[in-house]
Design an enzyme around this catalytic site. Structure first.
Site, PDB file in Angstrom:
ATOM      1  N   HIS A  51      84.724  33.204  13.818  1.00 12.33           N
ATOM      2  CA  HIS A  51      84.107  31.964  14.494  1.00 12.33           C
ATOM      3  C   HIS A  51      82.737  32.143  14.367  1.00 12.33           C
ATOM      4  CE1 HIS A  51      83.248  29.505  17.763  1.00 12.33           C
ATOM      5  NE2 HIS A  51      82.487  30.357  18.479  1.00 12.33           N
ATOM      6  N   HIS A  76      75.906  34.588  18.353  1.00 11.76           N
ATOM      7  CA  HIS A  76      75.908  33.759  19.603  1.00 11.76           C
ATOM      8  C   HIS A  76      76.799  34.032  21.040  1.00 11.76           C
ATOM      9  CE1 HIS A  76      79.167  31.478  18.040  1.00 11.76           C
ATOM     10  NE2 HIS A  76      79.599  31.158  19.221  1.00 11.76           N
ATOM     11  N   GLU A  80      77.866  37.111  25.816  1.00 10.12           N
ATOM     12  CA  GLU A  80      79.057  36.687  26.629  1.00 10.12           C
ATOM     13  C   GLU A  80      80.294  37.480  26.615  1.00 10.12           C
ATOM     14  OE1 GLU A  80      78.053  34.181  28.887  1.00 10.12           O
ATOM     15  OE2 GLU A  80      80.009  33.254  29.374  1.00 10.12           O
ATOM     16  N   ASP A  81      80.703  37.536  25.590  1.00  9.28           N
ATOM     17  CA  ASP A  81      81.875  38.165  25.096  1.00  9.28           C
ATOM     18  C   ASP A  81      82.164  39.570  25.051  1.00  9.28           C
ATOM     19  OD1 ASP A  81      82.829  35.636  25.832  1.00  9.28           O
ATOM     20  OD2 ASP A  81      82.971  35.090  23.923  1.00  9.28           O
ATOM     21  N   ASP A 143      78.499  25.791  17.457  1.00  7.87           N
ATOM     22  CA  ASP A 143      79.731  26.199  18.119  1.00  7.87           C
ATOM     23  C   ASP A 143      80.806  25.165  18.353  1.00  7.87           C
ATOM     24  OD1 ASP A 143      80.867  28.323  19.656  1.00  7.87           O
ATOM     25  OD2 ASP A 143      79.887  27.766  21.199  1.00  7.87           O
TER      26      ASP A 143
HETATM   27 MN    MN Z   1      81.508  30.665  20.446  1.00  7.23          MN
END
Ligand code: MN
Length: 727
Positions: A51, A76, A80-81, A143
Site C-alpha cells: 500500500h 505515511h 498511525e499503524d 492514499d
Molecule cells: Mn494509507
C-alpha cells in the site's frame, strides 16, 4: 510484481522526472516502512508495504512530487499503524518528513458524516487548512486513490462509507487543486460502490457499444488528423468516451438514457502554440457543423483554477455530436495535474481575474515563479486559510472562525443565546479558559447555564470575530436600555407625583403628551431620562402645561356649548371642598394646612394622609414634600387642588431678613397695614453680625395678595430678602 520490483518501478518513475532526487533517502524510507509494517497484511492478503509503495507510486506518477513527498508517502502509515513515533521519523529522516506523515495521519483520524453542502465545503476547507503543507493533502489524496482502487476487499458498509467520503470530500478537493485525472478516477470508483447498478449499466452499455464507438472515435480522429497534417500543424489528437461518472450525472440530471446523452465523446487536440489552438478551432469548425452556444474560450478567459483550453461541440457526419478540446501541451499538463504540473512548469503567474474562492490556488501558483521543483516545494505551505480556523461542534458540524478564535467566538457563532448563557467551555473534552485559542480540528463544547449572568465586558477584547464582538455589545446595549427605562420610569413617576399629576392623567392624553415631549413611546422617553438625555422635570412640566391647555380647551368648548344651546346643559355637580381644598378621590375628608409651609390659594399644593388627622396640605415645593421624604410612603401622598370656594383667609408665614436698624419694625408694620394685612404674630431677633430676622404670622386671601405683601416688604430700606419659610 514482487515488492522489490514495485520499489524498482518507483525509483525508475522518480528518476524519469527528477534525476536529482535523493534516492538514498527514498530507499531508506522504503526499508524503514517495510520493517515497521512487517507481518501486517492488507485485507487482500498482500503484505501491507504494498500500500505505501503504491501510494508513493501515485505521488510520483500522477503528481511528480519531490523526494520528501516520496519518502513521506512511503512512511505515511507508520505513525498511525505501527509503534513508530513522530520523534523516530524526525530523527531518522527529517522533522519535515515527520510533520508530513503526522499531517496525513491527522487527516485520517477526522471523522466524517454526510452533511449539507455548506458543511461539506467547510470540511474540505478544514482538511486543506489542517494540511498546513499542501503535500500533506496531495499524499492523502493519493492514499485515498489507492484505497479506492483496492476497495473490493472491504466490507460493503466500509465501501459505501469511504465512497461517499471520497465523492464529497476528496474528489472535490482534487478538482479544486486542478487534478482532473485523479478526480475522475475517484468519482468513477466511488460510483461503483454507491450505485453499483447504475455504474454497471453504464459500463455494460459502453461495452456493448464499444466496437461502434471505437470505430467512430478512430474515424473522426483520422479525419481531423488528415486535415491538420495537410495544413502542416504539429499536433496530437485522440478521442475518448467520457468517464462513467460524468455520463451517469448527465443521465441522472437530465433523466436520459445513455443513447440520448448529447455528447458522449470528447476529442482532444494538443498543439505547440496558443496560435495553433485557434487555427485548429477554425479547421474543426470547417469540417464539422458547430452547435451554437457551445463554444467556450478558456484560453482568453482561463478558469479560476488555472485551466486553459478551447471547447467546442460539433455535429459529426453520422449525426453524433461530440466535444473537441483544443489546448497546448503545457495547458494540458496543467489541466491534468493541476497544482503539481505548475511545479514542473514554473508557470509565470500570468492571467488575472481570479475569483474569490480559488484565490488561494492562484496565490499558491504565483509563488512558484523561478523556483526549482525541489526548492519550490518547500514554500508550499498551505497559508490560504491562515486567517481562518475550522473546528467541530460536538455533533460534528464544522464551524469556520477567524484565526486565533476563542470559545467565546465559537459560542456566539452558534447562537447569541449560547454566548450570552456561556459559563465555560470544553475543547477536546477538557475544560479550558475562555481565552483559549482554538486550533483546526478541535472539538468545542460550550457549557451554558440559564442563570448565567451574561457576557462580561472583557469578552469584547478576547473575541476575535466581529460577529461575537457585536453580539456582546448588543447585549450590553439592550441590558442597559432596560436598566435605563426602569430608572427613567421611576424618576418620571416621582416627579409626576410631586407635581400632583397621576399616571392616569398621562395615559388618558398619551398621544398629545408624547408629541409635546417629542418621543414615540413612554419607554423611549423613560430610556432618554434614564440615559440622561432628558429630565423628568422637563417631561412633567411640559406635560403639565399641555394638560392645562387641554383642560382650558375643554372648558371653553363646554362654555361655548352652553352659550349656543338653548336648554342649558345641567351644571356639573360642584366638587365639594373642605376649606377650599379638593382632595382627589376623597370627599368630606378632614383637611389641615401644614405649619411648615403654610400654603395659600394659588400655591401648588400636595396632600399627605396623616395618621388620624386627615389630609395635611403642603406646598409642592415644601422640603417635607420632597421626593426623598416621600420614600417608602408614596401611597400616602395625594393630588390636591384648590377649589373655587376658598376661605376668607389663610394663615401663613413670611420671613424678612434685613440690616438691623432703628424703626425697622415700624416700617414693616406700616407696610402690612397699608396692604390691609391681618397680622397674628411678629417675632424678631437680631444676629451678632448686625442683621435682623423678622418672622411674620399673617392671614392672606391668596397668592396674589401674598405677592403684593412681599413686594411691599422688599421695598423697605435695608431689607435683603423676603421669603416664605418651609420645612
Ligand atoms: Mn494509507
Amino acid at each position: 510484481m514482487t515488492v522489490q520490483e514495485q520499489y524498482e518501478l518507483l525509483e525508475k518513475t522518480v528518476r524519469g522526472y527528477n534525476p536529482a532526487a535523493d534516492f538514498d533517502h527514498i530507499r531508506a524510507a522504503f526499508d524503514y516502512a517495510n520493517r515497521c509494517h512487517e507481518g501486517q497484511k492488507r485485507k487482500s492478503g498482500e503484505p501491507y508495504i504494498i500500500h505505501p509503495l503504491a501510494v508513493a507510486q501515485i505521488v510520483a506518477e500522477e503528481l511528480k512530487l519531490d523526494s520528501e513527498s516520496i519518502e513521506a508517502a512511503l512512511l505515511h502509515d507508520v505513525i498511525e499503524d505501527t509503534p513508530a513515533t513522530h520523534e523516530d521519523v524526525a530523527h531518522l529522516f527529517s522533522p519535515t518528513i515527520a510533520d508530513l506523515v503526522e499531517g496525513v495521519s491527522k487527516l485520517t483520524r477526522i471523522q466524517y458524516a454526510t452533511k449539507e453542502d455548506e458543511q461539506m465545503e467547510n470540511l474540505r476547507k478544514m482538511l486543506i487548512a489542517m494540511s498546513k503543507d499542501i503535500r500533506v493533502i496531495l499524499i492523502k489524496i493519493s492514499d485515498r486513490l489507492h484505497n479506492m482502487r483496492t476497495m473490493e476487499y472491504q466490507s460493503p458498509e466500509k465501501q459505501k462509507q469511504k465512497s461517499l467520503e471520497t465523492m464529497e470530500i476528496y474528489a472535490p478537493i482534487s478538482h479544486r487543486l486542478g487534478m482532473q485525472r485523479m478526480k475522475w478516477e475517484l468519482e468513477d470508483l466511488s460510483l461503483k460502490y454507491l450505485d453499483p447498478v447504475g455504474y454497471e449499466e453504464i459500463i455494460t452499455r459502453l461495452d456493448v457499444k464499444r466496437p461502434e464507438y471505437d470505430a467512430f472515435l478512430s474515424r473522426t480522429q483520422d479525419q481531423i488528423r488528415a486535415r491538420l497534417d495537410e495544413l502542416g500543424i504539429q499536433h496530437m489528437v485522440y478521442g475518448r468516451i467520457k468517464h462513467p461518472y460524468s455520463i451517469y450525472r448527465k443521465m441522472f440530471s437530465q433523466n436520459k438514457s445513455l443513447d440520448e446523452i448529447f455528447d458522449l465523446f470528447a476529442f482532444r487536440v494538443l498543439v505547440d502554440t496558443m496560435g495553433d489552438c485557434y487555427n485548429v478551432l477554425g479547421v474543426i469548425h470547417d469540417i464539422y457543423k458547430p452547435i451554437p452556444g457551445r463554444f467556450k474560450d478558456y484560453i482568453g478567459t482561463e478558469k479560476p483554477n488555472g485551466y486553459q483550453s478551447l471547447h467546442t461541440t460539433v455535429m459529426g457526419p453520422d449525426g453524433l455530436p461530440f466535444e473537441v478540446q483544443i489546448r497546448t501541451w503545457k495547458m494540458h499538463e496543467v489541466a491534468e495535474y493541476g497544482v503539481a504540473a505548475h511545479w514542473k512548469y514554473k508557470q509565470n503567474g500570468q492571467g488575472s481575474g481570479t475569483e474569490g474562492r480559488y484565490e488561494w490556488v492562484r496565490r499558491l501558483l504565483e509563488n512558484q515563479e523561478g523556483a526549482d521543483a525541489e526548492e519550490y516545494i518547500h514554500s508550499l505551505k498551505v497559508d490560504m486559510f491562515a486567517d481562518e480556523v475550522f473546528v467541530f461542534t460536538p455533533n460534528g458540524d464544522v464551524q469556520n472562525l477567524p484565526a486565533k478564535a476563542t470559545p467565546i467566538d465559537f459560542a456566539y457563532a452558534i447562537h447569541s443565546a449560547v454566548g450570552n448563557r456561556m459559563v465555560g467551555a470544553k475543547v477536546n473534552n477538557r475544560i479550558v479558559p475562555l481565552d483559549h485559542v482554538l486550533k483546526n480540528g478541535d472539538i468545542v463544547e460550550i457549557l451554558t447555564s440559564k442563570s448565567a449572568k451574561g457576557p462580561s465586558r472583557d469578552w469584547v477584547k478576547i473575541a476575535k470575530s466581529s460577529e461575537a464582538r457585536s453580539k456582546i455589545r448588543q447585549w450590553f446595549k439592550k441590558e442597559k436600555k432596560e436598566e435605563n427605562i426602569a430608572n427613567g420610569r421611576s424618576s418620571f413617576e416621582q416627579e409626576l407625583r410631586h407635581s400632583g399629576l397621576t399616571m392616569r392623567d398621562v395615559t388618558e392624553n398619551l398621544a398629545l403628551l408624547l408629541k409635546k415631549v417629542s418621543y414615540g413611546t413612554l419607554d423611549e422617553m423613560y430610556a432618554a431620562i434614564g440615559y440622561g438625555g432628558f429630565t423628568a422635570q422637563k417631561a412633567v412640566s411640559r406635560m403639565r402645561g399641555e394638560l392645562q391647555r387641554i383642560a382650558r380647551q375643554h372648558q371653553e368648548a363646554a362654555e361655548s356649548l352652553q352659550r349656543t344651546e338653548e336648554p342649558p346643559v345641567p351644571q356639573p355637580r360642584p366638587v365639594k371642598s373642605e376649606q377650599g381644598i379638593i382632595v382627589e378621590g376623597l370627599d368630606n375628608c378632614l383637611v389641615k394646612f401644614s405649619r411648615c409651609c403654610t400654603p395659600v390659594p394659588g400655591d401648588e399644593i400636595v396632600g399627605f394622609i396623616t395618621r388620624g388627622y386627615g389630609v395635611s396640605v403642603h406646598r409642592a415645593d415644601c422640603p417635607n414634600a420632597a421626593p426623598e421624604r416621600r420614600a417608602g410612603q408614596e401611597g400616602r401622598w395625594l393630588k390636591v387642588t384648590w377649589g373655587s370656594d376658598t376661605n376668607e383667609s389663610y394663615p401663613t408665614t413670611i420671613e424678612v431678613v434685613s440690616k438691623d436698624r432703628m424703626n425697622l419694625i415700624l416700617d414693616i408694620s406700616t407696610a402690612l397695614s397699608s396692604t390691609n394685612t391681618f397680622v397674628s404674630g411678629l417675632n424678631s431677633r437680631s444676629t451678632e453680625d448686625g442683621f435682623a430676622v423678622i418672622r411674620l404670622e399673617i392671614r392672606v386671601r391668596d397668592g396674589v395678595q401674598m405677592k403684593t405683601i412681599m413686594n411691599k416688604l422688599n421695598q423697605i430700606s435695608g431689607v435683603l430678602r423676603v421669603t416664605r419659610p418651609a420645612g
